[in-house]
Design a protein around this motif. Structure first.
Motif, short mmCIF file in Angstrom:
data_model
loop_
_atom_site.label_atom_id
_atom_site.label_comp_id
_atom_site.label_asym_id
_atom_site.label_seq_id
_atom_site.Cartn_x
_atom_site.Cartn_y
_atom_site.Cartn_z
N LEU A 20 -12.97 0.57 1.20
CA LEU A 20 -13.93 0.84 2.27
C LEU A 20 -13.41 0.38 3.62
O LEU A 20 -13.59 1.06 4.64
N VAL A 21 -12.75 -0.78 3.64
CA VAL A 21 -12.16 -1.28 4.89
C VAL A 21 -11.11 -0.29 5.39
O VAL A 21 -11.06 0.04 6.58
N GLY A 22 -10.27 0.19 4.48
CA GLY A 22 -9.22 1.14 4.85
C GLY A 22 -9.77 2.45 5.36
O GLY A 22 -9.24 3.03 6.32
N ILE A 23 -10.84 2.94 4.73
CA ILE A 23 -11.47 4.18 5.17
C ILE A 23 -12.05 4.01 6.57
O ILE A 23 -11.96 4.90 7.41
N PHE A 24 -12.64 2.86 6.81
CA PHE A 24 -13.25 2.58 8.12
C PHE A 24 -12.20 2.43 9.21
O PHE A 24 -12.32 2.98 10.30
N SER A 25 -11.11 1.68 8.89
CA SER A 25 -10.07 1.44 9.89
C SER A 25 -8.76 1.05 9.21
O SER A 25 -8.69 0.01 8.55
N ALA A 26 -7.74 1.87 9.40
CA ALA A 26 -6.43 1.57 8.82
C ALA A 26 -5.86 0.30 9.43
O ALA A 26 -5.21 -0.50 8.74
N THR A 27 -6.11 0.09 10.71
CA THR A 27 -5.62 -1.11 11.38
C THR A 27 -6.26 -2.36 10.80
O THR A 27 -5.59 -3.37 10.55
N VAL A 31 -4.64 -5.76 8.33
CA VAL A 31 -4.84 -7.18 8.62
C VAL A 31 -5.63 -7.86 7.50
O VAL A 31 -5.23 -8.90 6.97
N ILE A 32 -6.75 -7.24 7.14
CA ILE A 32 -7.69 -7.87 6.21
C ILE A 32 -7.16 -7.96 4.79
O ILE A 32 -7.26 -9.01 4.14
N ILE A 33 -6.56 -6.88 4.29
CA ILE A 33 -6.12 -6.88 2.88
C ILE A 33 -5.00 -7.90 2.63
O ILE A 33 -5.09 -8.70 1.68
N PRO A 34 -3.94 -7.95 3.44
CA PRO A 34 -2.92 -8.99 3.22
C PRO A 34 -3.49 -10.40 3.33
O PRO A 34 -3.11 -11.29 2.54
N ILE A 35 -4.38 -10.62 4.31
CA ILE A 35 -4.99 -11.95 4.45
C ILE A 35 -5.84 -12.27 3.22
O ILE A 35 -5.83 -13.41 2.72
N HIS A 68 -5.14 7.51 3.61
CA HIS A 68 -3.81 7.38 4.21
C HIS A 68 -3.49 5.94 4.61
O HIS A 68 -2.32 5.59 4.76
N PHE A 69 -4.52 5.14 4.78
CA PHE A 69 -4.29 3.74 5.17
C PHE A 69 -3.42 3.01 4.15
O PHE A 69 -2.67 2.09 4.50
N ALA A 70 -3.52 3.43 2.88
CA ALA A 70 -2.78 2.74 1.81
C ALA A 70 -1.28 2.85 2.01
O ALA A 70 -0.52 1.98 1.58
N GLN A 71 -0.81 3.93 2.67
CA GLN A 71 0.62 4.10 2.92
C GLN A 71 1.16 2.94 3.75
O GLN A 71 2.28 2.47 3.53
N VAL A 73 -0.52 -0.07 4.21
CA VAL A 73 -0.93 -1.39 3.69
C VAL A 73 -0.07 -1.84 2.52
O VAL A 73 0.25 -3.02 2.38
N LYS A 74 0.35 -0.90 1.65
CA LYS A 74 1.02 -1.31 0.41
C LYS A 74 2.32 -2.09 0.64
O LYS A 74 2.58 -3.05 -0.11
N PRO A 75 3.16 -1.76 1.65
CA PRO A 75 4.36 -2.60 1.84
C PRO A 75 3.99 -4.03 2.24
O PRO A 75 4.64 -4.99 1.79
N LEU A 76 2.97 -4.16 3.07
CA LEU A 76 2.54 -5.50 3.48
C LEU A 76 1.99 -6.29 2.30
O LEU A 76 2.27 -7.48 2.16
N ALA A 77 1.22 -5.60 1.45
CA ALA A 77 0.67 -6.25 0.26
C ALA A 77 1.78 -6.73 -0.66
O ALA A 77 1.70 -7.83 -1.24
N MET A 78 2.85 -5.93 -0.80
CA MET A 78 3.98 -6.32 -1.64
C MET A 78 4.69 -7.54 -1.08
O MET A 78 5.05 -8.47 -1.81
N VAL A 79 4.89 -7.56 0.23
CA VAL A 79 5.59 -8.68 0.87
C VAL A 79 4.79 -9.97 0.72
O VAL A 79 5.35 -11.03 0.38
N VAL A 80 3.47 -9.90 0.95
CA VAL A 80 2.62 -11.08 0.82
C VAL A 80 2.62 -11.59 -0.62
O VAL A 80 2.74 -12.79 -0.88
N THR A 81 2.51 -10.67 -1.57
CA THR A 81 2.52 -11.05 -2.99
C THR A 81 3.84 -11.70 -3.37
O THR A 81 3.87 -12.73 -4.07
#
Length: 436
Positions: A20-27, A31-35, A68-71, A73-81
């Motif tokens: 839902l966050v991604g649908i609302f705003s990719a930006t 920020v929110i998902i990696p945090i 499209h936001f997932a494109q 976000v996913k690299p950032l999520a991988m780096v944080v993990t």
């Protein structure tokens, strides 16, 4: 499955929140998902880490604009993990899954100097390494801390993805129909759904093989039904044939390794004979429309892509031009392929790797995977059934040459599970908790 989802509702609500966050705003999502991942470091978040990555990979495969936001976000999520695992590396079980790929990554690093897209190529190379580093770590930790919860979570998530896709077919068909034609579920295209269902079928059947007590018979039949229905509705020849080959190997290798290798190896040796007569076989069975006989006769565009890739390989036979070079090359010739009635990629994982890293890189790549398959086979011969199914699938699709898709991660999960002694350990009844 309903009981499990209710018990783990916080987990699934978290994934819903991300979407839902991604649908609302990719930006905001970047920020929110990696945090959010970072803040869950001390909360036994291993299940969220893995399922979260898988979920983002699935959304990124979709052609729906809202995902499209997932494109991004996913690299950032991988780096944080990866950072969380590295930071607490003394507390995570060690694994050597990525070690056999060392030579491959050295070669691809060398290939970077020839790449026309150096930065993007470096990103793709690092993402492949991170996948091989992250997933086995999480799987080992998850099996150690709470195997039942972890395995049920994998199956519940995969089943939900397929069920939601099937439901949308009747609720909002436009969301799950590829260009108004074939069914593709929540995946980007019908062939993608076929690969997803094939990989999930392997993962589920192998978990069920060693842990039947996790599932009621009715649940087992429902899960197999939604996988089968997804494959049939997608009409993915690669998904159907790969699943069939895996199933044959599953029963053969369970009884005799020698028999399994003889039968399945013979299948590959006679592959040319089978494909030569495939059109006549389909015509005899009256399945011309379902298997899109016209596209078979025209080669579905794959023959055009294969010939193009082989011609380009001659220009960089031994050493390639880095990760992502094949996609770059195909884009440069997009008008040529459109004129030939072909859209997409090379549709062959090995030709893709050959173009990207040369023959030396391809051999190192194959060594990395085969070495891991061999190590796992010392614990379960059924992994050879996985190998044959994967070989068939990856000769008609390029998914194994990429990391951040919903398919390669499933293969790494399967090998990580089968290669870990904890996976085979049977729990006491009181440990089982709710069934799916």
């Amino acid at each position: 499955m309903i009981d499990y989802i209710q018990k783990e509702k916080k987990l699934f609500l978290t994934l819903l929140f991300w979407m839902l966050v991604g649908i609302f705003s990719a930006t905001a999502a970047m920020v929110i998902i990696p945090i959010h991942i970072f803040l869950h470091r001390k909360k036994e978040s291993y299940l969220l880490l893995l399922l979260g990555l898988w979920f983002l990979f699935i959304l990124s495969d979709s052609r729906q604009y809202i995902f499209h936001f997932a494109q991004s976000v996913k690299p950032l999520a991988m780096v944080v993990t990866a950072f969380l695992i590295w930071e607490e590396r003394n507390y995570w079980p060690k694994h050597n899954f990525y070690i056999p790929f060392t030579l491959f990554f050295i070669i691809t690093l060398f290939c970077l100097q020839f790449s026309p897209i150096k930065f993007k190529s470096l990103q793709k190379m690092l993402s492949y390494f991170l996948l091989l580093y992250i997933v086995p770590h999480i799987v080992q930790q998850a099996l150690y801390l709470n195997k039942v919860r972890f395995l049920k979570g994998i199956i519940a998530t995969g089943a939900l993805i397929l069920i939601i896709g099937l439901a949308l077919k009747y609720i909002s068909p436009s969301l799950v129909m590829f260009k108004g034609g074939r069914y593709n579920g929540l995946l980007g295209n019908p062939n993608g759904l076929g690969i997803f269902a094939f990989c999930f079928f392997m993962m589920y059947l192998l978990i069920y093989k060693y842990h039947k007590h996790y599932f009621f018979k009715s649940e087992h039949l429902i899960i197999l039904s939604i996988i089968g229905l997804s494959l049939i509705l997608a009409g993915s020849r690669g998904g159907i044939f790969s699943s069939s080959l895996f199933l044959i190997g599953y029963f053969l290798f369970e009884r005799s390794i020698t028999l399994g290798f003889i039968v399945l190896s013979s299948t590959f040796i006679s592959y040319q004979l089978v494909t030569t007569n495939l059109i006549e076989i389909i015509d005899f069975l009256g399945l011309q429309e379902y298997f899109r006989l016209n596209s078979l006769e025209e080669g579905s565009g794959r023959l055009v892509a294969f010939e193009f890739a082989w011609k380009q390989i001659q220009n960089n036979y031994w050493i390639g031009k880095g990760f992502g070079y094949t996609d770059y090359l195909m884009y440069q010739y997009k008008d040529y392929f459109l004129g030939k009635g072909h859209q997409g990629n090379v549709h062959n994982s090995y030709l893709t790797i050959w173009l990207n890293s040369g023959l030396l890189g391809l051999l190192a790549f194959l060594w990395g995977w085969l070495k891991n398959f061999y190590i796992v086979s010392l614990k379960s011969p059924l992994v050879w059934a996985v190998l044959f199914g994967v070989i068939l699938s990856t000769t008609v699709e390029s998914w194994l040459a990429a990391s951040m898709n919903p398919f390669t991660i499933q293969l790494v999960i399967i090998l990580s599970l089968l290669g870990n002694p904890l996976f085979y350990k049977q729990e006491e009844k009181e440990e089982l908790g709710l069934r799916i």
